[in-house]
Design a protein around this motif. Structure first.
Motif, PDB file in Angstrom:
ATOM      1  N   LEU A 160       0.864  -1.170   0.000  1.00  0.00           N
ATOM      2  CA  LEU A 160       0.000   0.000   0.000  1.00  0.00           C
ATOM      3  C   LEU A 160       0.903   1.223   0.000  1.00  0.00           C
ATOM      4  N   LEU A 161       0.810   2.053  -1.028  1.00  0.00           N
ATOM      5  CA  LEU A 161       1.569   3.310  -0.992  1.00  0.00           C
ATOM      6  C   LEU A 161       0.766   4.251  -0.119  1.00  0.00           C
ATOM      7  N   ASP A 162       1.359   4.592   1.010  1.00  0.00           N
ATOM      8  CA  ASP A 162       0.563   5.144   2.100  1.00  0.00           C
ATOM      9  C   ASP A 162       1.102   6.494   2.534  1.00  0.00           C
ATOM     10  N   VAL A 206       3.990   1.210   2.588  1.00  0.00           N
ATOM     11  CA  VAL A 206       5.333   1.481   2.060  1.00  0.00           C
ATOM     12  C   VAL A 206       5.434   2.962   1.724  1.00  0.00           C
ATOM     13  N   TYR A 207       6.574   3.570   2.068  1.00  0.00           N
ATOM     14  CA  TYR A 207       6.741   4.984   1.687  1.00  0.00           C
ATOM     15  C   TYR A 207       7.853   5.128   0.656  1.00  0.00           C
ATOM     16  N   LEU A 208       7.748   6.213  -0.092  1.00  0.00           N
ATOM     17  CA  LEU A 208       8.764   6.558  -1.096  1.00  0.00           C
ATOM     18  C   LEU A 208       9.457   7.822  -0.620  1.00  0.00           C
ATOM     19  N   LYS A 209      10.751   7.887  -0.838  1.00  0.00           N
ATOM     20  CA  LYS A 209      11.490   9.104  -0.482  1.00  0.00           C
ATOM     21  C   LYS A 209      11.519  10.016  -1.703  1.00  0.00           C
TER      22      LYS A 209
HETATM   23  N1  SAH Z   1      -3.020  15.055  -0.483  1.00  0.00           N
HETATM   24  C1  SAH Z   1      -2.466  13.889   0.152  1.00  0.00           C
HETATM   25  C2  SAH Z   1      -1.401  13.282  -0.728  1.00  0.00           C
HETATM   26  C3  SAH Z   1      -1.915  12.280  -1.636  1.00  0.00           C
HETATM   27  S1  SAH Z   1      -0.709  11.770  -2.754  1.00  0.00           S
HETATM   28  C4  SAH Z   1      -1.837  14.252   1.446  1.00  0.00           C
HETATM   29  O1  SAH Z   1      -1.396  15.390   1.584  1.00  0.00           O
HETATM   30  O2  SAH Z   1      -1.742  13.395   2.310  1.00  0.00           O
HETATM   31  C5  SAH Z   1      -1.633  10.576  -3.651  1.00  0.00           C
HETATM   32  C6  SAH Z   1      -1.242   9.148  -3.383  1.00  0.00           C
HETATM   33  O3  SAH Z   1       0.053   8.917  -3.889  1.00  0.00           O
HETATM   34  C7  SAH Z   1      -1.196   8.724  -1.935  1.00  0.00           C
HETATM   35  O4  SAH Z   1      -2.451   8.297  -1.472  1.00  0.00           O
HETATM   36  C8  SAH Z   1      -0.211   7.573  -1.974  1.00  0.00           C
HETATM   37  O5  SAH Z   1      -0.854   6.377  -2.394  1.00  0.00           O
HETATM   38  C9  SAH Z   1       0.749   7.994  -3.060  1.00  0.00           C
HETATM   39  N2  SAH Z   1       1.942   8.690  -2.555  1.00  0.00           N
HETATM   40  C10 SAH Z   1       2.351   9.936  -2.875  1.00  0.00           C
HETATM   41  N3  SAH Z   1       3.546  10.208  -2.308  1.00  0.00           N
HETATM   42  C11 SAH Z   1       3.909   9.103  -1.647  1.00  0.00           C
HETATM   43  C12 SAH Z   1       5.065   8.751  -0.846  1.00  0.00           C
HETATM   44  N4  SAH Z   1       6.057   9.591  -0.664  1.00  0.00           N
HETATM   45  N5  SAH Z   1       5.101   7.517  -0.315  1.00  0.00           N
HETATM   46  C13 SAH Z   1       4.098   6.629  -0.515  1.00  0.00           C
HETATM   47  N6  SAH Z   1       2.992   6.903  -1.241  1.00  0.00           N
HETATM   48  C14 SAH Z   1       2.894   8.130  -1.800  1.00  0.00           C
END
Ligand code: SAH
Length: 232
Positions: A160-162, A206-209
């Motif tokens: 899950l990109l979260d 999972v997060y992306l940098k």
């Molecule tokens: N407006 C929201 C951002 C949503 S970005 C906020 O400020 O929280 C849209 C989607 O892209 C997110 O739901 C996620 O699934 C993904 N995403 C964007 N940047 C990400 C990151 N650095 N790491 C993981 N997921 C990311």
């Protein structure tokens, strides 16, 4: 190399007709010139054999070796409110070798099912264009749109990109697996309860940098990373 799609053979010749015939004419391919034809999930080096108003027949010189040994990705993509963004995602998902895209409707996504169903024709032509550009031999599949509640962890590694939970870096995701599924939120992100429910089902946050990206950027980075990191 110029690439064309064929959907039919006549004897030992591959046929180009309709849109592909137009494309062939635009390219002004001469006799003796070699080009690539994708047919039934295989790729062939061909030459012009004959042409008339309706079709071109291609003679096959040899089958090209297009070994594609990389992981299979199912992308559960929440549909951006700006629907054109989905076109961009379809295009690069094809180029990257994503196996399947499932349009997902979540609380903050685009939610008009009929409008999505009308886009399939456009998406299929984008897929064909991208296949020709990249030499991909199997089309990207686009499934019927589903609700976020129906998303299930269908792969060996489910991500899950979260943007709520700490999670792990994409670098720490297992690389030696055959299949991934990946859920990506819409522009406005998931609702907290949506991402919680996905984690309970078994998706790893999972997060992306280095920081928050637009949905299409996050999708592109994650798919490109997983495919390149897990290719042999
Ligand atoms: N407006 C929201 C951002 C949503 S970005 C906020 O400020 O929280 C849209 C989607 O892209 C997110 O739901 C996620 O699934 C993904 N995403 C964007 N940047 C990400 C990151 N650095 N790491 C993981 N997921 C990311």
């Amino acid at each position: 190399m110029h690439t064309f799609l064929s959907y039919r053979a006549e004897g030992k010749h591959l046929v180009l007709e309709g849109g592909e015939l137009k494309h062939f004419r635009v390219r002004r391919i001469g006799r003796g010139e070699k080009f690539r034809v994708i047919y039934e999930g295989k790729s062939f080096l061909c030459q012009l054999y004959s042409e008339d108003r309706e079709k071109v027949l291609c003679s096959v010189i040899e089958e090209l070796d297009e070994k594609q040994s990389f992981c299979s990705i199912t992308l559960f993509q929440c549909v951006p409110l700006e629907l054109k963004t989905f076109d961009v995602i379809v295009r690069f998902a094809t180029e990257l070798g994503v196996a399947e895209v499932v349009p997902v409707m979540s609380s903050r996504s685009f939610r008009k099912r009929e409008a999505l169903e009308r886009k399939f024709g456009r998406w299929n032509s984008l897929i064909k264009e991208a296949m020709k550009l990249s030499g991909r031999v199997h089309p990207l599949r686009i499934s019927e749109p589903i609700d976020i509640k129906e998303v299930e962890p269908v792969a060996e590694e489910n991500i899950l990109l979260d943007n709520f939970h700490e999670g792990i870096s994409i670098n720490e995701v297992r690389k030696s697996v055959k299949s991934y599924s990946l859920v990506v939120g819409p522009e406005g992100g998931f609702k907290l309860e949506e991402s919680k429910a996905l984690i309970e089902k078994g998706f790893k946050p999972v997060y992306l940098k280095p920081w928050v990206m637009r949905t299409q950027t996050a999708t592109l980075v994650a798919c490109g990373f997983l495919i390149n990191a897990s290719s042999s």
